[in-house]
Design a protein around this motif. Structure first.
Motif, short mmCIF file in Angstrom:
data_model
loop_
_atom_site.label_atom_id
_atom_site.label_comp_id
_atom_site.label_asym_id
_atom_site.label_seq_id
_atom_site.Cartn_x
_atom_site.Cartn_y
_atom_site.Cartn_z
N PHE A 1 6.28 48.75 -2.84
CA PHE A 1 7.27 47.73 -2.51
C PHE A 1 8.67 48.20 -2.92
CE2 PHE A 1 3.37 45.39 -2.87
CZ PHE A 1 3.47 44.36 -1.97
N THR B 1 13.27 47.42 -1.90
CA THR B 1 14.29 47.00 -0.92
C THR B 1 14.64 48.20 -0.04
OG1 THR B 1 16.03 47.43 -2.54
CG2 THR B 1 15.29 45.13 -2.30
N THR C 1 10.99 44.90 1.12
CA THR C 1 11.18 43.55 0.61
C THR C 1 12.30 42.89 1.39
OG1 THR C 1 10.55 44.39 -1.57
CG2 THR C 1 11.59 42.23 -1.50
N ASN D 1 16.29 37.98 0.43
CA ASN D 1 16.02 36.60 0.02
C ASN D 1 17.14 35.71 0.54
OD1 ASN D 1 15.81 34.15 -1.34
ND2 ASN D 1 14.99 35.10 -3.19
N GLU E 1 6.06 41.66 4.65
CA GLU E 1 6.66 40.50 3.98
C GLU E 1 7.71 39.79 4.82
OE1 GLU E 1 6.03 40.92 -0.67
OE2 GLU E 1 7.92 41.80 -0.03
N GLN F 1 9.95 32.60 2.02
CA GLN F 1 10.76 33.13 0.93
C GLN F 1 11.17 32.01 -0.02
OE1 GLN F 1 11.42 36.40 0.44
NE2 GLN F 1 10.07 36.77 2.19
N THR G 1 4.29 38.75 -4.93
CA THR G 1 3.36 39.83 -4.59
C THR G 1 1.95 39.31 -4.35
OG1 THR G 1 4.71 41.36 -5.88
CG2 THR G 1 2.46 42.06 -5.37
N THR H 1 1.56 38.16 -0.83
CA THR H 1 1.50 39.28 0.11
C THR H 1 0.10 39.90 0.11
OG1 THR H 1 3.83 39.73 -0.31
CG2 THR H 1 2.55 41.49 0.73
#
Length: 192
Positions: free
Chosen positions: A7, A9, A38, A41, A75, A80, A84, A87
């Protein structure tokens, strides 16, 4: 098939991410590594975080020549903020023939006991931990845990933040990015 979920960004994905993903694919019993991007958000304002589709595109281009590594949008469509554990439930239901494992740095292992439903994660999923240069004591809470596997991967202390700052300051960060990612970032004028 045993899938390692890595995982991040990936803002942007860099050679450190690739080195660790490839090491996990080559030096563990994982069959494939999914780079799980990811999502942004929506409740957090973070102007430096590129849109999901740009980060997915960079990961896709970075892993194009790796047979065992692929990008994942797993994801993107989950509610949101996401955890985890959610997921993992989603992926296990969607791909019942796969066995999903987590890949994390030693720094994340230190806070694993604070994760939502971490006991359920450990009950159903293996965790592959790669070393980080750590400040303070090493996490011993999970020593000898049957689900936690320490993999002696190279220590990569390259950060996406460092790369973004370098671009903003007009520094040459080309060696830190896969060539395709460097080209994409440069052509899109990102992080300036």
């Amino acid at each position: 098939m045993k899938i390692g979920l890595y995982f991040g960004t990936f803002n942007p994905i860099h050679i450190g991410h690739l080195a660790i993903a490839n090491h996990m694919a080559e030096h563990s019993d994982l069959d494939k590594i999914w780079m799980v991007i990811t999502p942004h958000n929506p409740f957090k304002k973070k102007s430096s975080l590129l849109d999901n589709h740009h980060r997915y595109q960079m990961v896709m281009e970075a892993v194009e020549h790796y047979d065992t590594i692929e990008p994942s949008k797993a994801e993107f469509d989950l509610p949101q903020p996401n955890y985890t554990v959610n997921t993992l439930v989603h992926l296990t239901e969607k791909y019942p023939k796969h066995e999903f494992c987590l890949i994390m740095g030693e720094d994340n292992l230190k806070s694993l006991h604070k994760w939502k439903n971490y006991e359920a994660i450990l009950e159903h999923h293996d965790i592959y931990v790669y070393p980080r240069i750590s400040e303070g004591k090493v996490e011993t809470r999970f020593d000898n845990h049957p689900k936690i596997h320490r993999v002696n991967a190279p220590i990569m202390e390259i950060s996406s933040t460092m790369i973004r700052n370098g671009i903003k300051e007009g520094k040459n960060i080309r060696p830190l990015l896969p060539p395709e990612v460097y080209t994409y970032v440069d052509e899109m004028n990102f992080y300036k």
